[in-house]
Design a protein around this motif. Structure first.
Motif, PDB file in Angstrom:
ATOM      1  N   TYR A 124     -63.195 -36.462  49.139  1.00 50.14           N
ATOM      2  CA  TYR A 124     -64.554 -35.955  49.424  1.00 50.14           C
ATOM      3  C   TYR A 124     -64.618 -35.135  50.723  1.00 50.14           C
ATOM      4  O   TYR A 124     -65.462 -34.264  50.846  1.00 50.14           O
ATOM      5  CB  TYR A 124     -65.550 -37.109  49.574  1.00 50.14           C
ATOM      6  N   ILE A 139     -70.541 -28.739  50.417  1.00 48.04           N
ATOM      7  CA  ILE A 139     -71.179 -29.327  49.229  1.00 48.04           C
ATOM      8  C   ILE A 139     -70.503 -30.658  48.886  1.00 48.04           C
ATOM      9  O   ILE A 139     -71.171 -31.669  48.634  1.00 48.04           O
ATOM     10  CB  ILE A 139     -71.103 -28.360  48.019  1.00 48.04           C
ATOM     11  N   ALA A 140     -69.162 -30.661  48.922  1.00 49.49           N
ATOM     12  CA  ALA A 140     -68.417 -31.877  48.581  1.00 49.49           C
ATOM     13  C   ALA A 140     -68.805 -33.026  49.524  1.00 49.49           C
ATOM     14  O   ALA A 140     -69.064 -34.145  49.086  1.00 49.49           O
ATOM     15  CB  ALA A 140     -66.915 -31.601  48.643  1.00 49.49           C
ATOM     16  N   GLU A 200     -72.739 -33.940  49.060  1.00 48.88           N
ATOM     17  CA  GLU A 200     -73.108 -34.510  47.764  1.00 48.88           C
ATOM     18  C   GLU A 200     -72.093 -35.546  47.301  1.00 48.88           C
ATOM     19  O   GLU A 200     -72.158 -36.000  46.161  1.00 48.88           O
ATOM     20  CB  GLU A 200     -73.283 -33.387  46.738  1.00 48.88           C
ATOM     21  N   GLN A 201     -71.159 -35.875  48.165  1.00 50.77           N
ATOM     22  CA  GLN A 201     -70.178 -36.915  47.857  1.00 50.77           C
ATOM     23  C   GLN A 201     -69.489 -36.644  46.525  1.00 50.77           C
ATOM     24  O   GLN A 201     -69.559 -37.446  45.586  1.00 50.77           O
ATOM     25  CB  GLN A 201     -70.880 -38.286  47.813  1.00 50.77           C
ATOM     26  N   MET A 202     -68.865 -35.501  46.439  1.00 52.97           N
ATOM     27  CA  MET A 202     -68.093 -35.193  45.236  1.00 52.97           C
ATOM     28  C   MET A 202     -66.755 -34.582  45.647  1.00 52.97           C
ATOM     29  O   MET A 202     -66.588 -34.152  46.791  1.00 52.97           O
ATOM     30  CB  MET A 202     -68.879 -34.307  44.273  1.00 52.97           C
ATOM     31  N   PRO A 203     -65.767 -34.582  44.737  1.00 53.11           N
ATOM     32  CA  PRO A 203     -64.437 -34.107  45.128  1.00 53.11           C
ATOM     33  C   PRO A 203     -64.423 -32.629  45.543  1.00 53.11           C
ATOM     34  O   PRO A 203     -65.090 -31.811  44.914  1.00 53.11           O
ATOM     35  CB  PRO A 203     -63.594 -34.304  43.868  1.00 53.11           C
ATOM     36  N   ILE A 204     -63.655 -32.318  46.582  1.00 53.18           N
ATOM     37  CA  ILE A 204     -63.461 -30.944  47.038  1.00 53.18           C
ATOM     38  C   ILE A 204     -62.901 -30.110  45.890  1.00 53.18           C
ATOM     39  O   ILE A 204     -63.283 -28.972  45.674  1.00 53.18           O
ATOM     40  CB  ILE A 204     -62.441 -30.910  48.201  1.00 53.18           C
ATOM     41  N   CYS A 205     -61.956 -30.690  45.151  1.00 55.13           N
ATOM     42  CA  CYS A 205     -61.322 -30.015  44.014  1.00 55.13           C
ATOM     43  C   CYS A 205     -61.341 -30.956  42.816  1.00 55.13           C
ATOM     44  O   CYS A 205     -61.233 -32.176  42.992  1.00 55.13           O
ATOM     45  CB  CYS A 205     -59.878 -29.644  44.364  1.00 55.13           C
ATOM     46  N   TYR A 226     -65.541 -41.544  40.908  1.00 56.86           N
ATOM     47  CA  TYR A 226     -65.676 -40.457  39.930  1.00 56.86           C
ATOM     48  C   TYR A 226     -64.638 -39.368  40.184  1.00 56.86           C
ATOM     49  O   TYR A 226     -64.941 -38.182  40.208  1.00 56.86           O
ATOM     50  CB  TYR A 226     -67.095 -39.863  39.950  1.00 56.86           C
ATOM     51  N   LEU A 227     -63.410 -39.798  40.413  1.00 57.19           N
ATOM     52  CA  LEU A 227     -62.315 -38.853  40.633  1.00 57.19           C
ATOM     53  C   LEU A 227     -61.575 -38.662  39.309  1.00 57.19           C
ATOM     54  O   LEU A 227     -61.512 -39.576  38.488  1.00 57.19           O
ATOM     55  CB  LEU A 227     -61.368 -39.402  41.701  1.00 57.19           C
ATOM     56  N   PRO A 260     -65.018 -36.419  36.553  1.00 54.66           N
ATOM     57  CA  PRO A 260     -66.140 -37.036  35.831  1.00 54.66           C
ATOM     58  C   PRO A 260     -67.466 -36.815  36.554  1.00 54.66           C
ATOM     59  O   PRO A 260     -67.514 -36.772  37.781  1.00 54.66           O
ATOM     60  CB  PRO A 260     -65.794 -38.526  35.816  1.00 54.66           C
ATOM     61  N   LYS A 299     -71.037 -37.761  38.056  1.00 54.40           N
ATOM     62  CA  LYS A 299     -71.737 -38.948  38.563  1.00 54.40           C
ATOM     63  C   LYS A 299     -73.067 -39.034  37.826  1.00 54.40           C
ATOM     64  O   LYS A 299     -73.541 -38.019  37.296  1.00 54.40           O
ATOM     65  CB  LYS A 299     -72.011 -38.773  40.052  1.00 54.40           C
ATOM     66  N   SER A 317     -66.815 -32.040  39.850  1.00 56.15           N
ATOM     67  CA  SER A 317     -66.176 -30.837  40.393  1.00 56.15           C
ATOM     68  C   SER A 317     -65.356 -30.155  39.297  1.00 56.15           C
ATOM     69  O   SER A 317     -64.698 -30.824  38.506  1.00 56.15           O
ATOM     70  CB  SER A 317     -65.288 -31.216  41.569  1.00 56.15           C
ATOM     71  N   ALA A 354     -64.365 -26.126  43.647  1.00 54.46           N
ATOM     72  CA  ALA A 354     -64.761 -26.886  42.462  1.00 54.46           C
ATOM     73  C   ALA A 354     -66.163 -27.478  42.544  1.00 54.46           C
ATOM     74  O   ALA A 354     -66.865 -27.587  41.533  1.00 54.46           O
ATOM     75  CB  ALA A 354     -63.746 -28.001  42.227  1.00 54.46           C
ATOM     76  N   ALA A 355     -66.586 -27.856  43.746  1.00 54.22           N
ATOM     77  CA  ALA A 355     -67.926 -28.435  43.904  1.00 54.22           C
ATOM     78  C   ALA A 355     -68.966 -27.320  43.805  1.00 54.22           C
ATOM     79  O   ALA A 355     -70.023 -27.478  43.194  1.00 54.22           O
ATOM     80  CB  ALA A 355     -68.030 -29.171  45.239  1.00 54.22           C
TER      81      ALA A 355
END
Lengths: 281, 185
Positions: free
Chosen positions: A22, A57-58, A61-66, A105-106, B68, B70, B77, B130-131
């Motif tokens: 993240y 953004i990653a 929003e706590q989402m993967p960079i890639c 969610y990886l 996946p 959320k 992503s 990707a995000a």
């Protein structure tokens, strides 16, 4: 003797998997920003800007960079005065990878067998685990998720000692040209020189763990890192291979004693998202 | 920087032929996703004389294996994967009317030749962004091969998906042109 419960290792690994995926580290973010200032290609500037925005953004929003959240490569330094209880070390690590990749969610990208069946294991296990026994009573865990856009572009060659630096220079340039846009430049290059075949590969990967604003403590190698970075940035590959000055953010070199007859060199390419997170238990 | 061209899918041959290597585009509409394992299955299905799960006429395939989603997200992503891994299968899909591909990295001479023959376009998206790209994807539906997980064949609804034409329908290559401007070796 200090006792550490296997469950503690599992919890730590799970958190590292999420954190590494993240949050882009500050050294890389700074390098992307300064790269954008010095990039001459307008398209390259725009891409470097996209990568900085992507990291924000990653994080927010706590989402993967890639989306390629990688195969989990783990380096563990285990103090010889530590006693692990409540389960095996490898099981504890893999349980942590499974938990982190599922709860965070990886993407799960690992297949159980490489050639015939290639069935996804479903939880990103097993990790590639490197352990070393060190003095003391602590455990240090570094988790570096490795995406394969860049891993696939990595190379290893066993040179003759007489080949020396000019051959290594050419090998580096060839590797970067051949990789082109595949490893998502700007790249970070980890080079391992010396040891044996597998040692060179391992230290090349360890070179990627060092912050990119920190040079090798040995002055000759520090100078070589700078020279190699300038060389790579003369290839013109540029951000995403679309042309420009910023092909790489850094070249990190690690070396190791080797045999009188040998000069192994491993080049491990990483994308801009040179992810790693660490903790000490 | 030049202004991006707005593209709405499906992408007809005449429209595709107007795109030139180096053009920036923003894609809106339906695009499909498929990567290694899904391509292998589609080409095997064609070899066995079966129909594909999707009619690819004038469609675009995005090479991606998304993370996946959320809860509350359409998709996780979702940046491009390396296109060269699909080279062995792509000419067969271009024969089926496929008009565009989105990915990253070089393509084989055989793919470029098939693109020229069919008037198709190859776009690059920013690898690693990707995000940022996920924000332009509004809907994600699996169409076939669900057992492949992140490699399943799926349909995306996108709005202003950012990409760049790197190989156009006449075979001009922007990777080569872009890099040669800055090469000092």
């Amino acid at each position: 003797m200090r006792t550490i419960d296997a469950a503690q290792i599992t919890a730590a690994v799970a958190k590292l998997a999420v954190d590494a995926n993240y949050y882009l580290s500050d050294d890389i973010r700074t390098a992307l920003e300064s790269g954008r200032e010095r990039e001459e290609s307008p398209l390259g500037q725009a891409i470097l800007g996209q990568l900085v925005e992507n990291a924000c953004i990653a994080r927010d929003e706590q989402m993967p960079i890639c989306q390629d959240t990688g195969m989990a490569v783990i380096f563990m330094e285990i103090g010889q005065e530590v006693h692990i209880t409540g389960g095996s070390l490898a099981e504890a690590v893999n349980a942590g990878v499974a938990r982190g990749y599922t709860e965070g969610y990886l993407r799960k990208s690992v297949v159980a067998e490489p050639l015939f069946n290639r069935k996804n294991t479903g939880d990103n296990t097993p990790a590639v685990l490197h352990t070393s026994i060190v003095a003391g009573d602590k455990i240090k865990i570094v988790l570096a998720p490795k995406g394969f856009g860049s891993e696939n572009m990595s190379t290893l060659k066993m040179f003759k000692p007489a080949d020396g630096l000019p051959a290594i220079r050419q090998f580096l340039v060839d590797t970067v040209f051949n990789a082109g846009s595949n490893p998502c430049p700007p790249i970070v290059v980890g080079i391992g020189i010396g040891g044996t075949m597998e040692k060179a590969a391992i230290i090349a990967k360890q070179a990627l763990l060092r912050p990119i604003n920190q040079r090798n403590p040995q002055p000759e190698y520090a100078k070589l890192e700078q020279e190699f970075l300038e060389l790579v940035n003369k290839t013109g590959v540029g951000p995403q291979g679309l042309g420009g000055r910023v092909t790489a953010l850094a070249v990190n070199i690690e070396y190791y004693p080797t045999h009188i007859a040998g000069l192994p060199v491993a080049i491990n390419i990483n994308c801009h998202a040179t992810r790693h997170a660490e903790v000490e238990l | 920087m030049e202004e991006a061209i707005k593209l709405v899918t499906p992408l007809a041959a005449a429209k595709a032929r107007q795109l030139k290597a180096g053009d920036l585009v923003l894609i809106t509409g339906t695009i499909y996703t498929a990567r290694d394992a899904a391509h292998k299955r589609m080409v095997e299905a064609l070899a066995a004389g079966e129909r594909l799960p999707v009619d690819f006429t004038d469609q675009i395939i995005y090479y991606v294996g998304p993370a996946p989603a959320k809860p509350g997200q359409a998709i996780g992503s979702a940046g491009p994967t390396t296109s060269g891994r699909m080279d062995a299968y792509t000419p067969r899909l271009l024969d089926q009317g496929l008009r565009g591909m989105i990915g990253k990295g070089y393509r084989s001479p055989a793919v470029v030749a098939a693109m020229q023959q069919h008037g198709a376009v190859y776009f690059a998206a920013t690898g690693g962004a990707a995000a940022l790209i996920a924000k332009t994807i509004k809907k994600y539906e699996i169409v076939a091969y669900e057992d492949l997980g992140p490699e399943a064949l799926s349909r995306l609804t996108v709005e202003d998906f950012p990409a760049i034409v790197v190989i156009d329908s006449e075979g001009r290559n922007f990777y080569t042109a872009g890099q040669s401007k800055y090469r000092e070796l």
